[in-house]
Enzyme design. Structure first.
Site, PDB file in Angstrom:
ATOM      1  N   ASP A 162      29.351  46.312  29.074  1.00 41.98           N
ATOM      2  CA  ASP A 162      28.397  47.255  28.488  1.00 41.98           C
ATOM      3  C   ASP A 162      27.269  47.597  29.452  1.00 41.98           C
ATOM      4  O   ASP A 162      26.587  48.613  29.286  1.00 41.98           O
ATOM      5  CB  ASP A 162      27.803  46.672  27.202  1.00 41.98           C
ATOM      6  N   ALA A 171      35.325  37.715  37.574  1.00 39.24           N
ATOM      7  CA  ALA A 171      34.156  38.570  37.792  1.00 39.24           C
ATOM      8  C   ALA A 171      32.978  37.741  38.270  1.00 39.24           C
ATOM      9  O   ALA A 171      32.883  36.542  38.008  1.00 39.24           O
ATOM     10  CB  ALA A 171      33.777  39.309  36.513  1.00 39.24           C
ATOM     11  N   TYR A 205      24.518  44.195  39.020  1.00 37.62           N
ATOM     12  CA  TYR A 205      25.716  43.763  38.291  1.00 37.62           C
ATOM     13  C   TYR A 205      26.415  44.955  37.649  1.00 37.62           C
ATOM     14  O   TYR A 205      27.633  45.141  37.803  1.00 37.62           O
ATOM     15  CB  TYR A 205      25.324  42.732  37.232  1.00 37.62           C
ATOM     16  N   LYS A 265      30.175  46.511  38.536  1.00 32.74           N
ATOM     17  CA  LYS A 265      31.246  46.603  37.538  1.00 32.74           C
ATOM     18  C   LYS A 265      31.720  48.047  37.376  1.00 32.74           C
ATOM     19  O   LYS A 265      32.922  48.292  37.204  1.00 32.74           O
ATOM     20  CB  LYS A 265      30.769  46.042  36.206  1.00 32.74           C
TER      21      LYS A 265
END
Length: 292
Positions: free
Chosen positions: A97, A55, A120, A124
């Site tokens: 999260d 990632a 970000y 994701k």
């Protein structure tokens, strides 16, 4: 396993070896997960499952490098999911999260509507969607505030800054669930065990330590463990998020409720306080990784 050189990848390698699971660890230097020509050869052999721990995780830098963030966090998972579909191989994909906006005052569950507030988080979330769209047999694991002995993370940064400056400033108004790589690796092994046994309940799950705290309280536990081991005290100054420099907005609350994973797989992450003290001890005693 993709992302094998990262903090989770290093922990997974130890967990696989302890269970005598055959595995192959692939670092970014060996294959960019968004490059099909580089990745495709790794699918020529059969695998019980593929784990994507690769990632782009530089939250602030992603604001200036959205193309790089989306390449790693959306395009890479999409490619892995397509190749897994062709090979008939399940994919375990790690998410975050930060897909949530932080407006909720209690921990988030899997059915809560995601609404990321930074590049970000958006990259994701796009990766989650790409995996789900391209592969039925997937497990997406959202986790929170990951720390461990390897790679770069908050705990190691706090230790380094205390050595360099004698103290740190840490925000008090952002809450999450610090999660040790040991527990995240155990959760992934639990899933693989179910897959190897002939069936795993695929889908979206949260896996995080059960207690939510602020970054400041997290740092306090780290410094207490450091002082017990070294006798050296360090200053800890509380600050607000708005007064702390950073390019990206961060959710005020990104705590995750992991009940669904426990009810399905029978595994719950350990309390982060004990894990943090354990990791600090290992780092300061030099038994595993160095603080970097």
């Amino acid at each position: 396993m993709f992302g094998g050189a990262g903090q989770l990848g290093c922990e997974l390698a130890k967990a696989f070896e302890a269970r005598r699971y055959p595995y192959r660890s692939i670092a970014h230097a060996q294959a960019d997960v968004a490059d099909e020509a580089a990745v495709r050869p790794f699918f020529e052999m059969p695998h019980a499952a593929v784990v994507n721990a690769a990632a782009y995780t530089r939250v602030d830098q992603a604001e200036d490098e959205p193309a790089a963030a989306f390449r790693a966090n959306r395009d890479g998972p999409a490619l892995l999911a397509r190749l897994c579909a062709r090979a008939g191989t399940p994919l375990i994909h790690i998410s975050t999260d930060y897909v949530f906006d932080g407006r909720k005052t209690v921990p988030y569950v899997e059915t809560d509507h995601p609404n990321p507030i930074n590049v970000y988080g958006r990259s994701k979330l796009a990766g989650e969607a790409a995996v789900a769209e391209n592969l039925r047999e997937h497990v997406i694991l959202r986790t929170s505030w990951v720390f461990g002995e390897h790679g770069r993370n908050f705990l190691k940064t706090i230790l380094r800054l205390c050595d360099e400056r004698g103290g740190v400033e840490v925000v008090t108004d952002q809450r999450g669930c610090p999660t040790c790589t040991i527990d995240l690796a155990e959760a992934i092994c639990t899933i693989i065990g179910r897959i190897r046994a002939g069936g795993a309940p695929f889908g979206l799950y949260h896996v995080a330590s059960p207690e939510a705290v602020s970054w400041h309280d997290f740092a306090k536990v780290i410094l207490q463990a450091r002082e017990r081991l070294t006798g050296k005290a360090a200053s800890l100054v509380p600050v607000l998020g708005k007064d702390f420099p950073g390019r990206a907005s961060r959710p005020a609350n990104s705590a995750l409720d992991s009940s669904r994973f426990f009810e399905t797989f029978g595994f719950r992450a350990a309390n982060w306080r004990a894990r943090a003290s354990e990791v600090v001890a290992r780092l300061l005693r030099g038994t595993e990784a160095k603080v970097s």
